[in-house]
Design an enzyme around this catalytic site. Structure first.
Site, mmCIF file in Angstrom:
data_model
loop_
_atom_site.group_PDB
_atom_site.id
_atom_site.type_symbol
_atom_site.label_atom_id
_atom_site.label_comp_id
_atom_site.label_asym_id
_atom_site.label_seq_id
_atom_site.Cartn_x
_atom_site.Cartn_y
_atom_site.Cartn_z
ATOM 1 N N ASP A 1 -9.858 -7.434 35.575
ATOM 2 C CA ASP A 1 -10.717 -7.215 34.414
ATOM 3 C C ASP A 1 -12.195 -7.231 34.792
ATOM 4 O O ASP A 1 -12.765 -8.286 35.084
ATOM 5 C CB ASP A 1 -10.420 -8.294 33.367
ATOM 6 C CG ASP A 1 -11.150 -8.077 32.062
ATOM 7 O OD1 ASP A 1 -11.845 -7.053 31.924
ATOM 8 O OD2 ASP A 1 -11.029 -8.928 31.173
ATOM 9 N N ASP A 4 -15.406 -1.533 30.995
ATOM 10 C CA ASP A 4 -14.505 -2.680 30.891
ATOM 11 C C ASP A 4 -13.046 -2.276 31.069
ATOM 12 O O ASP A 4 -12.488 -1.570 30.224
ATOM 13 C CB ASP A 4 -14.711 -3.319 29.519
ATOM 14 C CG ASP A 4 -13.783 -4.491 29.270
ATOM 15 O OD1 ASP A 4 -13.403 -5.159 30.246
ATOM 16 O OD2 ASP A 4 -13.436 -4.728 28.099
#
Length: 405
Positions: free
Chosen positions: A286, A100
């Site tokens: 992201d 992430d």
């Protein structure tokens, strides 16, 4: 012969460069919907409800417990989809994690976890690891589904053939809500800047740089489109760039703030007409969310322009028969246009004998010194190969090279 040798050196992927295969699964939100649990889950996880109900269970002063403070590190957590394998400890204990770029912490479930969610996932057994060092400090991370609570430690972490020594990480002892029960992954490995971390110490990639185990201070992502036949479904390359994964040239964007992987965005344009953030704004690249997010006022207007209708669950549905007539959405970054068609920004999910079509946009209001923020998640990143350069603090984007479907 010299040219051949240089070519071989430039494409070498030994211990200084590692490929991590990424698996794609239906999002947690999709799984809850299929099981008929989504509506009840959302009722029980309204903003601040978890704080008020369970705040007394956490250590006083836990920063992320402050009411009305948004310290969520994985945006739209329920739609996280891509994960890969790592190991922690000696001998190695295997875990699946979300890689992430929207967070900076590494955590996996602890063998001492008391939550129902941990029973469905692999749990770290510190007492079985010869290289584990207990820290004793606690940490808390605030997700949309509630707070995750754990304790810190240090141990050996392996990603592919790479070994990171004395890596700080978290053992979760409490994981809230049914979202973690449904999740196919065990934990999260954050790749953002250290300033975003809740767990004290260096994030994983910072330690990889400090221990000089990557060829270049760079990692890159390829994420497949919506197809089960894609091979690979996704790939994270630590230590370099794979030219076979993209077409054309790379457009480099300087990082505008060293927290998230954040860049300046010129504007967002709908079919060459309506424009959002016309004087510029900021965007987060992201990999930890599947959607594209933006300020509520802008996204609600955008939903109207693409004919999306709100549901009771806060999602926006679109008539699947109208996709060919929907406008293109263009994100302008560094003067270059990144255009998505309706087939790319609409999420199709099987429902019975037909499909449901959902908008790939969702409202997120992020308060930052730079003003309104957008989040370019997997809906965007499946179309563009993304390169994260810590050496020069920049992000590269290029047209992803997908197999013909």
């Amino acid at each position: 012969m010299l040219r051949l040798l240089l070519l071989l050196l430039s494409t070498w992927t030994g211990s200084a460069m590692v490929r991590v295969a990424l698996m794609r699964v239906p999002s947690i939100r999709s799984q809850l919907r299929t099981q008929g649990l989504l509506e009840d889950f959302l009722k029980d996880h309204r903003p601040d409800m978890f704080n008020r109900r369970y705040a007394q269970c956490f250590p006083p002063g836990t920063p992320s417990l402050r009411l009305r403070r948004s310290s969520e590190k994985i945006y739209n957590f329920m739609d996280a989809q891509y994960y890969g394998e790592i190991s922690v400890g000696t001998p190695p204990q295997n875990f699946s994690v979300i890689f992430d770029t929207g967070s900076a912490d590494l955590w996996v479930p602890s063998s001492y976890c008391v939550s129902q969610a941990c029973a469905f996932h692999r749990r770290f057994k510190a007492f079985e690891s010869k290289t584990f060092h207990h820290d004793g400090r606690s940490f808390g991370i605030h997700y949309g589904s509630g707070h995750l609570l754990g304790v810190m430690g240090r141990d050996t972490v392996k990603i592919g053939d790479m070994t990171i020594l004395n890596q700080q990480f978290g053992e979760s002892v409490y994981e809230p809500g049914s979202a973690f029960v449904t999740a196919k992954f065990d934990g999260v490995l954050g790749l953002a800047y250290q300033s975003l971390a809740e767990i004290l110490g260096n994030p994983v990639f910072d330690n990889m740089l400090a221990q000089k185990i990557v060829d270049q201070p760079v990692f890159s992502f390829y994420l497949s489109r919506r197809t089960r036949t894609s091979n690979p479904q996704g790939e994270l390359l630590l230590g370099g760039i794979d030219e076979a994964m993209y077409n054309g040239s790379i457009n480099w964007l300087p990082v505008s703030a060293k927290r998230y992987w954040q860049v300046e965005m010129d504007s967002v344009v709908v079919q060459g007409g309506v424009s959002f953030c016309p004087i510029g704004c900021h965007a987060i690249i992201d990999t930890g969310t599947s959607l594209i997010g933006g300020p509520t006022r802008d996204v609600l207007r955008l939903q109207q322009l693409i004919g999306a209708t709100p549901t009771n669950n806060g999602e926006f549905v679109i008539d699947c028969t109208r996709l060919s007539s929907l406008p293109r959405i263009t994100f302008i970054l560094g003067g270059k246009e990144y255009t998505l068609t309706s087939e790319q920004y609409v999420r199709k999910e099987p429902f019975g004998i037909s499909d449901l079509c959902f908008s790939g946009f969702q409202a997120f209001d992020i308060i930052s010194p730079e003003g309104p923020m957008w989040i370019l998640g997997d809906v965007f990143l499946t179309e563009y190969y993304s390169i994260f350069d810590r050496g020069l603090d920049r992000i590269g984007l290029a047209q992803a090279r997908h197999p013909i479907e």
